[in-house]
Enzyme design. Structure first.
Site, short mmCIF file in Angstrom:
data_model
loop_
_atom_site.label_atom_id
_atom_site.label_comp_id
_atom_site.label_asym_id
_atom_site.label_seq_id
_atom_site.Cartn_x
_atom_site.Cartn_y
_atom_site.Cartn_z
N GLU A 5 0.84 -1.23 0.00
CA GLU A 5 0.09 -0.13 -0.22
C GLU A 5 0.70 1.23 -0.14
O GLU A 5 0.34 2.16 -0.46
CB GLU A 5 -0.95 0.11 1.28
CG GLU A 5 -2.15 1.03 1.08
CD GLU A 5 -3.05 0.46 2.20
OE1 GLU A 5 -2.84 0.46 3.36
OE2 GLU A 5 -4.25 0.34 2.00
N HIS A 56 7.04 -27.02 0.70
CA HIS A 56 6.22 -27.80 0.14
C HIS A 56 5.00 -27.24 -0.92
O HIS A 56 4.25 -28.05 -0.94
CB HIS A 56 5.74 -29.01 1.08
CG HIS A 56 6.82 -29.92 1.90
ND1 HIS A 56 7.14 -31.00 1.50
CD2 HIS A 56 7.88 -29.29 2.76
CE1 HIS A 56 8.12 -31.47 2.08
NE2 HIS A 56 8.61 -30.22 2.79
N LYS A 107 -14.40 2.60 -2.95
CA LYS A 107 -15.36 3.13 -2.02
C LYS A 107 -16.50 3.75 -2.51
O LYS A 107 -17.72 3.64 -2.08
CB LYS A 107 -14.41 4.09 -1.13
CG LYS A 107 -13.33 3.29 0.00
CD LYS A 107 -12.69 4.44 1.02
CE LYS A 107 -11.69 3.96 1.51
NZ LYS A 107 -10.99 4.89 2.29
#
Lengths: 464, 464
Positions: B294, B323, B437
């Site tokens: 960010e 793995h 937003k």
């Protein structure tokens, strides 16, 4: 009628998001190539190479699993899986998706008297020690999962657990608290089981760790906690049937594989983010990250030439990571795709009450539900990414149930094999981890590996 | 004497790993440039822009936190944080690192009578509903964390929680079960707190969410579960002092930032993997991923030109992800760096007993400890990556305690600001999340956002 997974890939396309999207012409070309990839996959399936495609039809193993789970398995309060990588990620994903949240914190009634289920998928002594110290071993079943029986981490845990069982129980007791999931013929666990009559379940030889979730590896732990393994397998079988077509645009696994492949090779996007908007599907995203990374990240192509290929999968979670990663996804380099995992019908919802209605900044939330907010955030994030020219797509499961999860697991596994075809690498091997294993043996003093040494750091380049 | 964090960056260098490594000449050039970055940082600090650098010295806030935690805070069995992103990741990392594993499963005695601590960092109704339904609200404190008081997810949760409190308790009771961590002057939560005399703690105006872990945002939850916040801050202050030098090679935050920056810009490695070899540090890696992504993922440079910059952080865990991801790291494209987080001295260890000594494949494990195996795997993986020409480095903390974690948190925050200087972007803003937003407001029917519409999908490109 059971509902099917839907793919919405509008936002991957240039005609929708502009120059950073994939052209329809590229998809047409890939569609032609897919006929060959599909035929090759079919042939590999027929030759038995792709064992995971047989798993939905292994009815005798499923019967064995259910009989153990409904019989002996009922005697335990707690099941602990010792396994790592492909022996852990699938069952963790199933537990998280198909049982209530924070399963191990629930009391017996809330768990419907199914056992708690832990997985020890690391050798961190702080975690392993803390868990083993507080378990009642007399009420605990240990499921040791390793195809080879030689996985260092799992076998070290097994030795620790076995020693504790031996201190607490008699010989019969030790045997009764262990079940091994391993190769049907070979390996250390098979040998121990045979010598001591310990219960076992098979991992078919043609099924590698990361393709094993629908074998006993994933199904035994799932059955023990009450997950409907028959529905899982039915969903997986439906997906196999759906992927029988060589028509790219009708084959969801192929569409996913081709779009991600074209994004990397034609649009410079090597990072493939998997972003469920559902806490329950977070583990599934981690499972996918192993599948995609380990299958496609390869030095050699199928002809043995050095190519150093492979996308990097990234796990994210919506809406949470809108507040962590999405700034980068919106504004950073055009180097990634975002695949949203959406749930059409949530299991339950929570109403947001109308309070503080005089405060404009939050009044709009009253009367909604948390589920509607979550869905709105997904659609808003997808639309905002698209307006910023960022490739994104949506895989929508009808609901989070065993049938849908079975479809999804199978879709992503088939997609991985198709992607191997497009990237021209072998999706079934993992030669790159061998050197690290040998160096570990050297450091641990294993006989025969004395020559394996790690390089000493140059103290000039250490900042203390 | 407290021990310091050590950086080993040998394996980032061309002289060690070959052509895919960074040259000493590049580091020399960066060292010169760092003088300017360091001076700029110093100036921003003096001007008050970098509020997080003041947090270790806010003794009055720490006193407030401790007095609440030792007083009122003791009345609760459970603390629930409502927060997302920077309001959740830091405290989750602290809980995981500095309290015993699976804290919320432990009984009162094992928790030394400190409360359980949950964070609700998503609006998934399945998770939120399940937790709230089983809490005893009369014994639960809710810490609502939002600097602006307008975070949609957190405020929706707050409305849900408040309604439940109101149904169960009287007015005084509601007030006593809430504490807000928010802006000292402005915003919705501040306004509600003032009107209703609800307890609050401040987020300083110059401290953004992802830099807030050492403010009340992270410290109140930490103090409530018994973490030594004074030691955290002392460690952070020590790191600030250590980073006082403009000598690149003596400044650990600068070394980390510069090596990652050069890896991306000169060696084509935009992916920066953070891979702790410690379950306790896994949350810290997630916290770092927000900080790095960010802060550095930005469309505009500081002069306002379109640059679309930023590395992509990736969270991994050793030995587990050997793995899962390491095959790709060993053999895929040369497009990433791996930073190992190592622990020099583990809190506890588990001996691996000598059993099955006749079976060569596992006999070598007997007599070792899980800790020594974990450490061997780290060194083996680092050595194998290096032999494959893959850049990797190691940050070693002396042990997992509050002082060391304080050092590490501060080091990575300072490194982020330095990296902002090198990438020439503003590390403190996040303009890219605004559109999402607004589209969410539109979808949720918020007054004033009626014009915000998302794009309807084209049914041609949906595979059903």
């Amino acid at each position: 009628m059971t509902e099917r997974i839907v793919l919405d890939y509008n936002n991957m396309l240039a005609e929708r998001i502009g120059e950073h999207g994939i052209s329809s012409a590229s998809i047409d070309t890939a569609a032609t190539r897919f006929s060959a990839v599909h035929a090759d996959t079919q042939q590999r399936r027929d030759s038995g190479e792709l064992g995971f495609l047989q798993l939905p039809y292994e009815h005798d193993v499923v019967e064995q699993i259910r009989s153990f789970a409904d019989g002996v398995g009922q005697a335990f309060d707690t099941v602990v899986v010792l396994g790592i990588g492909g022996s852990a990620l699938g069952m963790s994903a199933l537990l998280q998706a198909l049982r209530p949240p924070r399963w191990n914190e629930l009391d017996d009634e809330a768990r419907e008297y199914f056992p708690k289920l832990y997985v020890l998928d690391n050798v961190d002594p702080v975690t392993v020690g803390a868990l083993l110290d507080r378990l009642d071993l007399r009420r605990t079943l240990f499921n040791v999962i390793s195809k080879s029986g030689a996985t260092a981490e799992t076998m070290a845990q097994y030795l620790v657990v076995r020693d504790r069982l031996q201190r607490e129980l008699d010989e019969e007791g030790v045997r009764g608290h262990l079940i091994f999931t391993t190769d049907p013929e070979k390996g250390v666990l098979r040998r121990i089981a045979a010598a001591e009559q310990i219960s076992t379940l098979p991992v078919p030889p043609a099924v590698g760790g990361r393709f094993s979730v629908l074998s006993a590896v994933g199904l035994l732990p799932a059955a023990l906690v009450g997950i409907d393994v028959a529905a899982l397998l039915a969903g997986a079988a439906d997906m196999i049937e759906r992927c029988g077509t060589s028509d790219l645009r009708a084959n969801p696994a192929a569409l996913f594989a081709v779009l991600q492949y074209l994004a990397q090779t034609e649009k410079g996007a090597p990072m493939h983010v998997m972003m469920p908007y559902s806490d329950q599907l977070a583990g599934l995203s981690d499972w996918y990250c192993q599948l995609w990374a380990e299958s496609l990240g390869k030095r050699k192509d199928r002809a043995g030439r050095d190519v150093f290929r492979g996308p990097t999968p990234v796990s994210a979670l919506g809406a949470t990571d809108q507040h962590s990663q999405v700034q980068l996804y919106m504004e950073g380099p055009f180097d990634k795709t975002i695949t949203f995992l959406a749930v059409k019908q949530l299991d339950s919802d929570v109403a947001v009450p109308r309070l503080h209605e005089d405060i404009e900044d939050i009044a709009y939330l009253g009367g909604a539900t948390l589920g509607s907010l979550l869905t709105a955030e997904l659609h808003a994030t997808a639309a905002a990414l698209s307006r910023n020219g960022r490739m994104n797509m949506r895989i929508e499961v009808p609901r989070v149930d065993a049938h849908a999860i079975g479809q999804l697991l199978m879709m992503l596994q088939i997609a991985t094999v198709y992607a191997g075809g497009f990237y021209d690498v072998n999706p079934l091997d993992q030669p790159g981890v061998e050197l690290g294993k040998q160096l570990t043996y050297g450091l641990m003093g294993r006989s025969g590996f004395e020559e394996q040494k790690t390089d000493a750091p140059d103290p000039r380049w250490i900042s203390a």
